[in-house]
Scaffold this active site. Structure first.
Site, PDB file in Angstrom:
ATOM      1  N   VAL A 119      13.680 -15.825  35.522  1.00 41.32           N
ATOM      2  CA  VAL A 119      13.825 -15.103  36.854  1.00 41.32           C
ATOM      3  C   VAL A 119      12.862 -13.754  37.052  1.00 41.32           C
ATOM      4  O   VAL A 119      12.997 -13.326  38.494  1.00 41.32           O
ATOM      5  CB  VAL A 119      15.215 -14.690  37.184  1.00 41.32           C
ATOM      6  N   TYR A 120      12.257 -13.252  36.184  1.00 39.97           N
ATOM      7  CA  TYR A 120      11.428 -12.057  36.212  1.00 39.97           C
ATOM      8  C   TYR A 120      10.251 -12.208  36.935  1.00 39.97           C
ATOM      9  O   TYR A 120       9.479 -13.217  36.984  1.00 39.97           O
ATOM     10  CB  TYR A 120      10.773 -11.695  35.079  1.00 39.97           C
ATOM     11  N   SER A 121      10.228 -11.787  38.218  1.00 38.28           N
ATOM     12  CA  SER A 121       9.337 -12.460  39.446  1.00 38.28           C
ATOM     13  C   SER A 121       9.179 -13.446  39.764  1.00 38.28           C
ATOM     14  O   SER A 121       8.036 -14.275  39.940  1.00 38.28           O
ATOM     15  CB  SER A 121       7.844 -11.516  39.219  1.00 38.28           C
ATOM     16  N   THR A 122      10.263 -14.167  39.616  1.00 45.32           N
ATOM     17  CA  THR A 122      10.352 -15.639  39.965  1.00 45.32           C
ATOM     18  C   THR A 122       9.388 -16.406  39.198  1.00 45.32           C
ATOM     19  O   THR A 122       8.641 -17.409  39.807  1.00 45.32           O
ATOM     20  CB  THR A 122      10.403 -16.053  41.533  1.00 45.32           C
ATOM     21  N   ALA A 130      11.921 -13.706  31.012  1.00 47.93           N
ATOM     22  CA  ALA A 130      13.136 -14.448  31.884  1.00 47.93           C
ATOM     23  C   ALA A 130      12.261 -15.293  32.858  1.00 47.93           C
ATOM     24  O   ALA A 130      11.223 -14.857  33.537  1.00 47.93           O
ATOM     25  CB  ALA A 130      13.938 -13.544  32.197  1.00 47.93           C
TER      26      ALA A 130
END
Length: 325
Positions: A57-60, A55
């Protein structure tokens, strides 16, 4: 590795999907080692896993970058790369959500981080109450029509919301969600009373997240003991939410079956999901080669209907979920 098609599509995916949330540095329980993360992805590919889920958003964005590095030398035609959009990627207006602007901006950023020309499965990470579903679906349909995305999917919403989205796609002739990503495990069965009936009736593939209940179903926690420092159970209230009596009863049955079959509790828990006809590919989240190979071994563990019923007996699926149902 065994393979199946994703829902009613013709897309071939491995029976296990490699979840890539662990590949990053945002949380203490993540791998926090880029080279080791790449190596683990390579090992998964060597074991026959062709389906990877991440995704933005995972660890931006860091997870997507790691996945991109890892698959750069792989056979892209065999890979099924999945990512998601919705979460906050920056402060300020239009930094999150499912507006046309945010989706079109974020897909370009994800493509860049993944180092690919197209995303096989682009999923909405959550329902957006602030954006009309028609706007979201029109944007996703545009991505399919322009070749940036092959299939679209969704995650974690009510049956009403998902049914509304499918109906809207049919009425407006937009691309339809090919799969759903719900929380689902032997101790989190609330979706049986919510999304799963819709998925089964509509030919929508199911790729459950947290199939081992944050590690609870690996058997590493004990009824009368505190979680060991360094485990997700020690760091996460969400995992400790599984520590209720009926879930321990489920784990007792899983442990007993594992012992009888010469398998591990994690393998039996995954085999239970694979036994469910509605499930295509549970999303595993190993952080080591040992855990990866253990998870892959679940594909070879067979459960009878009677054995599956033993695991199911302590739980009564309810929606909405009461605690960790």
């Amino acid at each position: 590795m065994a393979y199946t098609t994703l829902g009613d599509t013709g897309l071939d995916v491995s029976r296990l999907c490699l979840g890539c949330m662990n590949f990053g540095s945002e949380r203490s329980w993540m791998m926090n080692d880029r080279d080791a993360s790449v190596d683990l992805i390579h090992e998964a590919l060597d074991l026959g896993i062709n389906f990877l889920d991440t995704a933005n958003v995972y660890s931006t964005g860091e997870s997507e970058e790691i996945v991109g590095d890892a698959v750069a030398s792989a056979n892209r035609d065999e890979l099924v790369l999945a990512t998601k959009v919705f979460g906050e990627m920056r402060d300020g207006p239009n930094g999150s959500g499912l507006s046309r602007k945010h989706i079109l901006d974020q897909v370009e950023a994800s493509l860049d981080r993944l180092g690919t020309d197209y995303i096989d499965l682009y999923q909405i990470h959550r329902w957006d109450d602030d954006t009309p579903i028609e706007e979201t679906l029109a944007a996703l349909d545009h991505l399919v029509e322009t070749g940036r995305v092959r299939y679209i999917g969704a995650s974690t919403m009510t049956a009403y919301q998902f049914t509304k989205a499918l109906y809207t796609s049919d009425i407006e002739d937009y691309s339809r969600f090919a799969c759903m990503q719900p929380e689902y495990s032997a101790v989190a069965r609330h979706e049986e009373a919510n999304l799963l009936e819709v998925c089964e009736a509509e030919g929508v593939g199911v790729i459950p997240w947290s199939p081992l209940a944050g590690g609870f179903l690996t058997g590493k926690y004990e009824r009368d003991g505190d979680p060991t420092d360094g485990t997700r159970g020690a760091a996460s209230e969400s995992v400790r939410g599984y520590f209720i009596e009926e879930n321990w009863d489920v784990l007792d049955e899983i442990r007993a079956l594992a012992e009888a079959k010469g398998a591990t509790p994690a393998q039996v828990a995954l085999a239970w999901l694979l036994h469910r006809e509605v499930v295509d590919a549970p999303i595993i989240g190993p952080r080591s080669s040992e855990h990866l190979r253990e998870n892959v071994g679940a594909v070879s563990v067979d459960l009878s209907d009677e054995e599956a019923a033993r695991i199911e007996a302590p739980k009564t699926p309810r929606w909405p979920a009461a605690g960790k149902d």
